[in-house]
Design a protein around this motif. Structure first.
Motif, PDB file in Angstrom:
ATOM      1  N   LYS A  16       9.194  -3.441  -7.051  1.00 27.47           N
ATOM      2  CA  LYS A  16       8.768  -4.406  -6.037  1.00 27.47           C
ATOM      3  C   LYS A  16       9.618  -4.283  -4.778  1.00 27.47           C
ATOM      4  N   GLU A  17      10.892  -3.955  -4.995  1.00 24.60           N
ATOM      5  CA  GLU A  17      11.794  -3.765  -3.863  1.00 24.60           C
ATOM      6  C   GLU A  17      11.400  -2.515  -3.065  1.00 24.60           C
ATOM      7  N   TYR A  18      11.188  -1.412  -3.760  1.00 23.50           N
ATOM      8  CA  TYR A  18      10.841  -0.152  -3.086  1.00 23.50           C
ATOM      9  C   TYR A  18       9.549  -0.287  -2.279  1.00 23.50           C
ATOM     10  N   LEU A  19       8.539  -0.864  -2.916  1.00 19.70           N
ATOM     11  CA  LEU A  19       7.234  -0.989  -2.249  1.00 19.70           C
ATOM     12  C   LEU A  19       7.142  -2.227  -1.351  1.00 19.70           C
ATOM     13  N   VAL A  39       7.193   7.957 -11.525  1.00 21.92           N
ATOM     14  CA  VAL A  39       6.241   6.853 -11.380  1.00 21.92           C
ATOM     15  C   VAL A  39       4.871   7.385 -10.953  1.00 21.92           C
ATOM     16  N   ARG A  40       3.831   6.799 -11.508  1.00 24.61           N
ATOM     17  CA  ARG A  40       2.474   7.047 -11.000  1.00 24.61           C
ATOM     18  C   ARG A  40       1.894   5.725 -10.517  1.00 24.61           C
ATOM     19  N   LEU A  41       1.302   5.755  -9.335  1.00 25.61           N
ATOM     20  CA  LEU A  41       0.742   4.551  -8.726  1.00 25.61           C
ATOM     21  C   LEU A  41      -0.746   4.747  -8.467  1.00 25.61           C
ATOM     22  N   VAL A  42      -1.545   3.780  -8.913  1.00 21.41           N
ATOM     23  CA  VAL A  42      -2.983   3.828  -8.646  1.00 21.41           C
ATOM     24  C   VAL A  42      -3.421   2.451  -8.163  1.00 21.41           C
ATOM     25  N   THR A  43      -4.216   2.417  -7.108  1.00 19.81           N
ATOM     26  CA  THR A  43      -4.733   1.127  -6.639  1.00 19.81           C
ATOM     27  C   THR A  43      -6.198   0.993  -7.033  1.00 19.81           C
ATOM     28  N   ARG A  44      -6.549  -0.226  -7.457  1.00 26.75           N
ATOM     29  CA  ARG A  44      -7.946  -0.565  -7.784  1.00 26.75           C
ATOM     30  C   ARG A  44      -8.243  -1.909  -7.148  1.00 26.75           C
ATOM     31  N   GLN A  45      -9.189  -1.913  -6.233  1.00 26.12           N
ATOM     32  CA  GLN A  45      -9.480  -3.148  -5.491  1.00 26.12           C
ATOM     33  C   GLN A  45      -8.183  -3.788  -5.004  1.00 26.12           C
ATOM     34  N   ASP A  46      -7.909  -4.980  -5.505  1.00 29.06           N
ATOM     35  CA  ASP A  46      -6.733  -5.690  -5.017  1.00 29.06           C
ATOM     36  C   ASP A  46      -5.580  -5.643  -5.994  1.00 29.06           C
ATOM     37  N   THR A  52       0.713  -4.172 -13.847  1.00 34.62           N
ATOM     38  CA  THR A  52      -0.274  -4.371 -12.791  1.00 34.62           C
ATOM     39  C   THR A  52       0.218  -5.460 -11.851  1.00 34.62           C
ATOM     40  N   PHE A  53       0.124  -5.186 -10.575  1.00 32.46           N
ATOM     41  CA  PHE A  53       0.529  -6.152  -9.563  1.00 32.46           C
ATOM     42  C   PHE A  53      -0.645  -6.406  -8.622  1.00 32.46           C
ATOM     43  N   SER A  54      -0.743  -7.644  -8.169  1.00 30.63           N
ATOM     44  CA  SER A  54      -1.805  -7.922  -7.197  1.00 30.63           C
ATOM     45  C   SER A  54      -1.354  -7.451  -5.820  1.00 30.63           C
ATOM     46  N   LEU A  55      -2.287  -6.868  -5.108  1.00 30.39           N
ATOM     47  CA  LEU A  55      -1.997  -6.347  -3.772  1.00 30.39           C
ATOM     48  C   LEU A  55      -2.871  -7.065  -2.756  1.00 30.39           C
ATOM     49  N   LEU A 107      -2.502  -3.070  -8.070  1.00 30.60           N
ATOM     50  CA  LEU A 107      -1.744  -1.834  -8.170  1.00 30.60           C
ATOM     51  C   LEU A 107      -1.376  -1.625  -9.629  1.00 30.60           C
ATOM     52  N   ILE A 108      -1.732  -0.450 -10.160  1.00 25.67           N
ATOM     53  CA  ILE A 108      -1.397  -0.129 -11.539  1.00 25.67           C
ATOM     54  C   ILE A 108      -0.271   0.890 -11.527  1.00 25.67           C
ATOM     55  N   VAL A 109       0.827   0.537 -12.180  1.00 21.38           N
ATOM     56  CA  VAL A 109       2.020   1.371 -12.180  1.00 21.38           C
ATOM     57  C   VAL A 109       2.239   1.925 -13.577  1.00 21.38           C
TER      58      VAL A 109
END
Length: 294
Positions: A72-75, A48-55, A12-15, A57-59
């Motif tokens: 992190k580089e790609y996105l 890869v599957r990417l889902v965003t929830r509020q702030d 999970t990464f903060s967006l 990113l769940i990878v």
DNA sequence: GCCCAGGTGAAGC
DNA sequence: GCTTCACATGGG
């Protein structure tokens, strides 16, 4: 090796200020498809599957990952969008484009995939570019383990495409682009051009080198320089951006493409390529319901 | 049927 | 230097 698993299949990464939907659907990458509330795709050799929830990113990946740098580089997760937007010209058109597309980002894609994709993009609609690239990947890519019903494939290597026949490429519905892709794949596979070396060259030199490749003109070169090599000053001018520049900056005036080229190269600042992507997406998805007052 | 699509390369002035 | 045209294929 013991085969002991290190790392995790999810992270999970903060967006902040990151609109994943617009970013993956803005004509810069062609292999992402909607999956439930998120997106599925392939980065390098990983499904890869990417889902965003509020702030956040769940990878999700298939194999455990220890180091997420590639993602992190790609996105471009560490890019501060505020700083980018601050460099844009303070005019009504850019304000409207930013208001409409806030959160739109530029990706940093693998050079070969990006180059091949944009060779295939000429006079094709984005939906068709996706279809061609999907067919090409299914036919010539390697199957990848994935957590989804439909199989995933890597993007085919230059070596694989170089050893395919032109007819086999045409079977992927790429039409007259087949000889371009085939010839460029052979040049890359044969070491006649070293894509990685372009990272260290000045923009003009890197562009000139790319434009020596078959099927690569100014527009395709600028797309690859911007979307793969991170040259933020590269400003691709296609039919949409041409229309945007004419309508937004030179209404009711006859302006030649050469003048618009000069305008684009001098007006939009150090992140001109970013500004270009906002104008492109703004015009393309905004269509008739634009915010800009007429 | 017609026109257009994230253009390029080659041929014609 | 320009301008014009062919190039496959599919969607609206």
């Amino acid at each position: 090796m013991t085969g002991q698993e290190i790392g995790s299949r999810t992270a999970t990464f903060s967006l902040r200020d990151y609109d994943l939907d617009q970013t993956l659907n803005s004509g810069q990458a062609f292999r992402w498809r909607p999956s439930g509330e998120g997106w599925e795709g392939v980065i390098e050799e990983r499904w890869v599957r990417l889902v965003t929830r509020q702030d956040s990113l769940i990878v999700e990946t298939f194999a455990p990952v220890e180091d997420w740098t590639w993602l992190k580089e790609y996105l471009q997760l560490d890019v501060n969008l505020d700083k980018v937007i601050t460099t844009f010209p303070k005019d009504e058109a850019m304000r409207a484009a930013v208001a409409a597309c806030r959160g739109l980002r530029l990706l940093r894609q693998p050079p070969w995939e990006c180059l091949a994709s944009f060779i295939l993009s000429s006079t094709k609609q984005i939906v068709q570019i996706r279809q061609i690239i999907a067919a090409l990947s299914e036919r010539f890519g390697d199957p990848l383990p994935a957590c989804c019903a439909t199989p995933a494939f890597s993007f085919p290597s230059p070596e694989t495409l170089a050893s395919a026949s032109e007819e086999e490429l045409r079977a992927c519905k790429m039409g007259f682009r087949a000889p371009y892709l085939h010839a460029t794949a052979r040049l890359v596979a044969g070491g006649k051009i070293d894509l990685v070396s372009l990272f260290h060259q000045p923009l003009g030199d890197a562009r000139a080198r790319l434009m020596q490749l078959p099927g690569v003109g100014r527009k395709v070169a600028d797309c690859v320089l911007l979307f793969a090599f991170g040259f933020q000053a590269a400003f691709p001018i296609d039919v949409w951006v041409l229309k945007a520049l004419r309508e937004l900056y030179f209404p009711q005036r006859k302006v030649q493409p050469k003048q618009l080229r000069h305008f684009a190269d001098t007006y939009f600042g150090s992140c001109a390529g970013y500004a270009q992507q906002y104008l492109f997406h703004y015009l393309r998805v905004g269509g008739a319901k634009r915010i800009l007052p007429d």
